[in-house]
Write a protein that holds these residues in place. Sequence first.
Motif, PDB file in Angstrom:
ATOM      1  N   VAL A 221       0.841  -1.199   0.000  1.00 50.56           N
ATOM      2  CA  VAL A 221       0.000   0.000   0.000  1.00 50.56           C
ATOM      3  C   VAL A 221       0.875   1.248   0.000  1.00 50.56           C
ATOM      4  O   VAL A 221       0.618   2.221  -0.710  1.00 50.56           O
ATOM      5  N   SER A 222       1.959   1.192   0.794  1.00 52.70           N
ATOM      6  CA  SER A 222       2.839   2.345   0.877  1.00 52.70           C
ATOM      7  C   SER A 222       3.566   2.585  -0.441  1.00 52.70           C
ATOM      8  O   SER A 222       3.748   3.727  -0.867  1.00 52.70           O
ATOM      9  N   LEU A 223       3.981   1.498  -1.100  1.00 50.22           N
ATOM     10  CA  LEU A 223       4.664   1.644  -2.397  1.00 50.22           C
ATOM     11  C   LEU A 223       3.745   2.278  -3.430  1.00 50.22           C
ATOM     12  O   LEU A 223       4.172   3.065  -4.265  1.00 50.22           O
ATOM     13  N   LEU A 224       2.468   1.927  -3.346  1.00 53.81           N
ATOM     14  CA  LEU A 224       1.518   2.396  -4.361  1.00 53.81           C
ATOM     15  C   LEU A 224       0.829   3.694  -3.962  1.00 53.81           C
ATOM     16  O   LEU A 224      -0.079   4.138  -4.643  1.00 53.81           O
ATOM     17  N   ARG A 225       1.250   4.285  -2.848  1.00 56.80           N
ATOM     18  CA  ARG A 225       0.427   5.370  -2.302  1.00 56.80           C
ATOM     19  C   ARG A 225       0.328   6.592  -3.210  1.00 56.80           C
ATOM     20  O   ARG A 225      -0.655   7.319  -3.160  1.00 56.80           O
ATOM     21  N   HIS A 226       1.352   6.813  -4.039  1.00 57.55           N
ATOM     22  CA  HIS A 226       1.293   7.996  -4.903  1.00 57.55           C
ATOM     23  C   HIS A 226       0.445   7.762  -6.154  1.00 57.55           C
ATOM     24  O   HIS A 226       0.068   8.689  -6.834  1.00 57.55           O
ATOM     25  N   TRP A 227       0.202   6.490  -6.458  1.00 57.75           N
ATOM     26  CA  TRP A 227      -0.541   6.185  -7.681  1.00 57.75           C
ATOM     27  C   TRP A 227      -1.983   5.793  -7.412  1.00 57.75           C
ATOM     28  O   TRP A 227      -2.709   5.471  -8.318  1.00 57.75           O
TER      29      TRP A 227
ATOM     30  N   GLY B 178      -6.866  -0.989   9.116  1.00 62.10           N
ATOM     31  CA  GLY B 178      -6.576   0.156   9.982  1.00 62.10           C
ATOM     32  C   GLY B 178      -5.149   0.631   9.809  1.00 62.10           C
ATOM     33  O   GLY B 178      -4.896   1.828   9.666  1.00 62.10           O
ATOM     34  N   ARG B 179      -4.182  -0.283   9.796  1.00 65.25           N
ATOM     35  CA  ARG B 179      -2.776   0.098   9.659  1.00 65.25           C
ATOM     36  C   ARG B 179      -2.524   0.684   8.281  1.00 65.25           C
ATOM     37  O   ARG B 179      -1.804   1.668   8.127  1.00 65.25           O
ATOM     38  N   CYS B 180      -3.120   0.055   7.244  1.00 64.59           N
ATOM     39  CA  CYS B 180      -2.923   0.564   5.880  1.00 64.59           C
ATOM     40  C   CYS B 180      -3.440   1.986   5.784  1.00 64.59           C
ATOM     41  O   CYS B 180      -2.813   2.862   5.215  1.00 64.59           O
ATOM     42  N   GLU B 181      -4.614   2.193   6.356  1.00 63.82           N
ATOM     43  CA  GLU B 181      -5.268   3.482   6.255  1.00 63.82           C
ATOM     44  C   GLU B 181      -4.538   4.527   7.110  1.00 63.82           C
ATOM     45  O   GLU B 181      -4.284   5.633   6.661  1.00 63.82           O
ATOM     46  N   ALA B 182      -4.194   4.140   8.339  1.00 65.11           N
ATOM     47  CA  ALA B 182      -3.668   5.136   9.280  1.00 65.11           C
ATOM     48  C   ALA B 182      -2.198   5.410   9.069  1.00 65.11           C
ATOM     49  O   ALA B 182      -1.730   6.527   9.276  1.00 65.11           O
ATOM     50  N   PHE B 183      -1.433   4.399   8.672  1.00 59.59           N
ATOM     51  CA  PHE B 183       0.013   4.608   8.616  1.00 59.59           C
ATOM     52  C   PHE B 183       0.583   4.487   7.203  1.00 59.59           C
ATOM     53  O   PHE B 183       1.196   5.417   6.698  1.00 59.59           O
ATOM     54  N   ALA B 184       0.320   3.340   6.567  1.00 59.11           N
ATOM     55  CA  ALA B 184       0.990   3.062   5.297  1.00 59.11           C
ATOM     56  C   ALA B 184       0.595   4.043   4.207  1.00 59.11           C
ATOM     57  O   ALA B 184       1.376   4.315   3.298  1.00 59.11           O
TER      58      ALA B 184
ATOM     59  N   VAL C  74       9.488   1.483   3.880  1.00 55.34           N
ATOM     60  CA  VAL C  74      10.226   0.701   4.875  1.00 55.34           C
ATOM     61  C   VAL C  74       9.598   0.831   6.256  1.00 55.34           C
ATOM     62  O   VAL C  74       9.328  -0.166   6.935  1.00 55.34           O
ATOM     63  N   SER C  75       9.305   2.061   6.661  1.00 55.12           N
ATOM     64  CA  SER C  75       8.727   2.199   8.000  1.00 55.12           C
ATOM     65  C   SER C  75       7.308   1.636   8.040  1.00 55.12           C
ATOM     66  O   SER C  75       6.864   1.135   9.069  1.00 55.12           O
ATOM     67  N   SER C  76       6.591   1.678   6.903  1.00 52.75           N
ATOM     68  CA  SER C  76       5.264   1.061   6.869  1.00 52.75           C
ATOM     69  C   SER C  76       5.366  -0.434   7.090  1.00 52.75           C
ATOM     70  O   SER C  76       4.567  -1.031   7.801  1.00 52.75           O
ATOM     71  N   PHE C  77       6.393  -1.016   6.471  1.00 58.38           N
ATOM     72  CA  PHE C  77       6.585  -2.459   6.624  1.00 58.38           C
ATOM     73  C   PHE C  77       6.808  -2.801   8.096  1.00 58.38           C
ATOM     74  O   PHE C  77       6.171  -3.692   8.648  1.00 58.38           O
ATOM     75  N   TRP C  78       7.690  -2.052   8.753  1.00 59.91           N
ATOM     76  CA  TRP C  78       7.957  -2.326  10.166  1.00 59.91           C
ATOM     77  C   TRP C  78       6.725  -2.074  11.008  1.00 59.91           C
ATOM     78  O   TRP C  78       6.435  -2.822  11.950  1.00 59.91           O
ATOM     79  N   ASP C  79       6.010  -1.022  10.676  1.00 57.26           N
ATOM     80  CA  ASP C  79       4.787  -0.722  11.418  1.00 57.26           C
ATOM     81  C   ASP C  79       3.798  -1.875  11.333  1.00 57.26           C
ATOM     82  O   ASP C  79       3.248  -2.329  12.334  1.00 57.26           O
ATOM     83  N   GLY C  80       3.604  -2.385  10.104  1.00 53.59           N
ATOM     84  CA  GLY C  80       2.692  -3.510   9.925  1.00 53.59           C
ATOM     85  C   GLY C  80       3.175  -4.728  10.679  1.00 53.59           C
ATOM     86  O   GLY C  80       2.412  -5.400  11.373  1.00 53.59           O
TER      87      GLY C  80
END
Lengths: 198, 207
Positions: free
Chosen positions: B59-65, B116-122, B128-134
């Motif tokens: 989700v984080s990788l794709l967040r700009h697209w 929730g994690r995807c929406e709130a953080f990733a 990288v930090s999204s991965f650790w957060d998840g």
Amino acid sequence: MNSFGYEIWLAMVTCFAAVFTQNILLTTFLGMCPFTSVSREVKTAAGLGGAVVFVMTCTTAINYWAYKLLIYLDLEFFRFILFIIIIAAFVQFVEMVIDRYSPKLYQSLGIFLPLITVNCAILGASLFMVIREYHFIQTIGYGFGAGLGWMLAILAMAGIRTRLNESRVPEGLRGPGITLIIAGLMALAFIGFTGVLS
Amino acid sequence: MTQLAPDKEIVINGLWKDNPIFRQVLGICSTLAVTNVVLNTAVMCTSLTLVTAASCLTVSLLRHWTPRNIRMMVQTLIIAFYVIIVDLILKAYWPEMSNQLGPYVGLIITNCIIMGRCEAFAGSNPPVSSFWDGLFSGLGYSLILLGISVMRELLGMGTVLGFAMPYFSNPDYWDKWIIMVMPPGAFFALACMIWLCRSIKPKEVKK
């Protein structure tokens, strides 16, 4: 007894079992998130419960045929995605229809519909329907019964929680903690139904 | 500069401060049902943690697209994609476990934590930090559920991971609490866990 009558009878038994002996919330823990967060008032609980009964009955019926199609195409592993999409699309569709034709109903039911897409109980009912290999009429009975069982549980919980406001609950147990304890007691009571169907 | 090691704050938040279960009471649906046996719980929690970490990363990788208004749908599809992979792997290499877990593997999709994690953080942080957060949210979640399952299996059957425990498996000393293996036991165990964790918390603040 002719076969159609037998099917109907089976569906009724399945429906009864889904409400009481295999209550989707109290024995399989599905739909816990809205159960703990939306059960503060009886009125909202009833609204959400009604929406769940309706959506669950319809989506399990649709998903039954969708799964048949997947088996035909040999794409069974695809079912998670397909079920989710069907549920989301159905909820969206119902929301639009209600909004267009009955604004009054939309006001009481509409706000709950988006919540339902992420309700695990809806997807869970479809998955159980697949695993337990129900027939079509039985599936409808199951979907309706599971929804009804969920509604029953959340209504009872909302009723109890309104009383709970006046009682003194230990600090750390307030909110979700005590809700879970009550749910446990309710599950205990529902175990009493287990012997009814054998 | 992207740092590869997890931020200390993310670790603490995921494991304790924002622990998905007793802080937010989210996502217990799909996993609570399998907590009557420790092994099942462990498998389920591993799958959940992996799915959470992988989907947060994606989700984080794709967040700009990803267009804002369809992001929920995109996230659901990403999660479903990973769940299908996990489900297929389990079916191929461990069919008995797959049978026992039944529909619950599929139900990871609707687990609110991942969403929730995807929406709130990733959605608004680098990969990288999204991965650790998840990953750590998943671990924090697994920690509590493993605790619950150990409690349930020990009290209900006198075993842990299938091995008989010295005191609890002896019928002379310990009457098995059958109720702990049945559904109500899960509610009670989780409530006790939440109670315990919430009671510990305030003391830490005072320090």
